[in-house]
Design an enzyme around this catalytic site. Structure first.
Site, PDB file in Angstrom:
ATOM      1  N   SER A 149       0.904  -1.308   0.205  1.00 36.88           N
ATOM      2  CA  SER A 149      -0.032   0.247   0.058  1.00 36.88           C
ATOM      3  C   SER A 149       0.824   1.116  -0.050  1.00 36.88           C
ATOM      4  CB  SER A 149      -0.722  -0.096   1.341  1.00 36.88           C
ATOM      5  OG  SER A 149      -1.356   1.321   1.417  1.00 36.88           O
ATOM      6  N   TYR A 163      -1.807  -0.342  10.301  1.00 37.68           N
ATOM      7  CA  TYR A 163      -1.984  -0.904   8.859  1.00 37.68           C
ATOM      8  C   TYR A 163      -0.789  -0.381   7.975  1.00 37.68           C
ATOM      9  CZ  TYR A 163      -3.869  -0.951   4.159  1.00 37.68           C
ATOM     10  OH  TYR A 163      -3.926  -1.156   2.741  1.00 37.68           O
TER      11      TYR A 163
END
Ligand code: NAP
Length: 254
Positions: A149, A163
């Site tokens: 990501s 995350y």
């Protein structure tokens, strides 16, 4: 030997039932792969993707397995090989976010789950793929594409630093594993999506998040799952034959 296996390579996509994983399965089927669609709990969504893959001419199966369960992942690999043949490509896509909160409000239980799924889950799947693909173990080689990501370099302050950190671990695994198995017929690469229109933002508590943050993207828009899937398919394919241990940003310039 099964002639079909010789002509259609097999791709296993974790989290293939929805979002980026589902788009990857659909494009893979159209590109000539047979497809294993892993999912966590949404059987209907997985079946829809399997049907779409079959309509595109692929053999396809749905496999319910939590990627963080070692024994279940091993069983999944065996099941996929039994149903479709040796796995040529693993797309390590399954991942989660949780509610947007400050770091000083996060629980250890949340961190454990985040790292169990996003990091340990991807590590287990990559290990099982290497054990089967590596020429060192008698395999025919293959390709692994990890889904990281843009959060890994942005840090996700005020949203989900845990995350972001889990995805940084994926970047590092991609670099290290890619180098470790480069001589063994396996390429390991990753994509870093930016903000993409999928359900994941709802599971982070803000279904409309993409539109909120899109103004900060140089292209001034969010991405579509297919735009990420195209990069995944390219990295998985022989068109990227001299590319390993690297990561491609698919983030509209962010
Ligand atoms: P999504 O729409 O929420 O879909 C998640 C998929 O993962 C579903 O197929 C889900 O299965 C599966 N899954 C969830 N937990 C799992 C587990 N423990 N074991 C196996 N499968 C599991 O997510 P997405 O947005 O497509 O995200 C896919 C990947 O892209 C993730 O790694 C995410 O971090 C990354 N990413 C997404 C964005 C974005 O903006 N969307 C940006 C950067 C990176 P069920 O359908 O059964 O629930």
């Amino acid at each position: 030997m099964d002639r079909r296996v010789m002509t259609r390579p097999v791709m296993l996509v974790t989290g293939g039932s929805r979002g980026i994983g589902a788009a990857t399965c659909r494009l893979a089927a159209a590109a000539g792969y047979d497809v294993a669609v892993n999912y966590a709990s949404n059987r209907d969504a997985a079946d829809t993707v399997v049907s779409a893959c079959r309509e595109a001419g692929a053999s396809a199966v749905a496999v319910q397995t939590l990627v963080e369960s070692e024994t279940d992942v091993i069983a999944m690999f065996d099941e996929v090989v039994g149903a479709l043949g040796p796995i040529a490509c693993l797309v390590n896509n399954a991942g989660i976010v949780r509610d947007q909160v400050r770091f000083d409000e996060m629980s250890v239980e949340r961190w454990r789950e985040m790292f169990e799924v996003n990091v340990i889950g991807s590590f287990i799947c990559a290990r099982e793929a290497v054990q089967r693909m590596s020429t060192r173990h008698g395999g025919a080689g293959g390709s692994i594409v990890n889904v990281s990501s843009a959060a890994s370099y942005l840090g996700s302050p005020g949203e989900y630093i845990d995350y972001a950190a889990s995805k940084a671990a994926i970047d590092t695994m991609t670099m290290g594993l890619g180098k470790e198995v480069a001589e063994e017929g396996i390429r390991v690469n990753a994509v870093r999506p930016g903000v993409v229109y999928t359900d994941i933002h709802g599971s982070g508590g803000e279904p409309g998040r993409v539109d909120r943050v899109a103004g900060g993207v140089p292209m001034r828009r969010g991405g579509q799952p297919e735009e990420v899937a195209q990069a995944i398919l390219w990295l998985a394919s022989d068109a990227a034959s001299y590319i390993t241990a690297t990561t491609v940003n698919v983030s509209g310039g962010r």
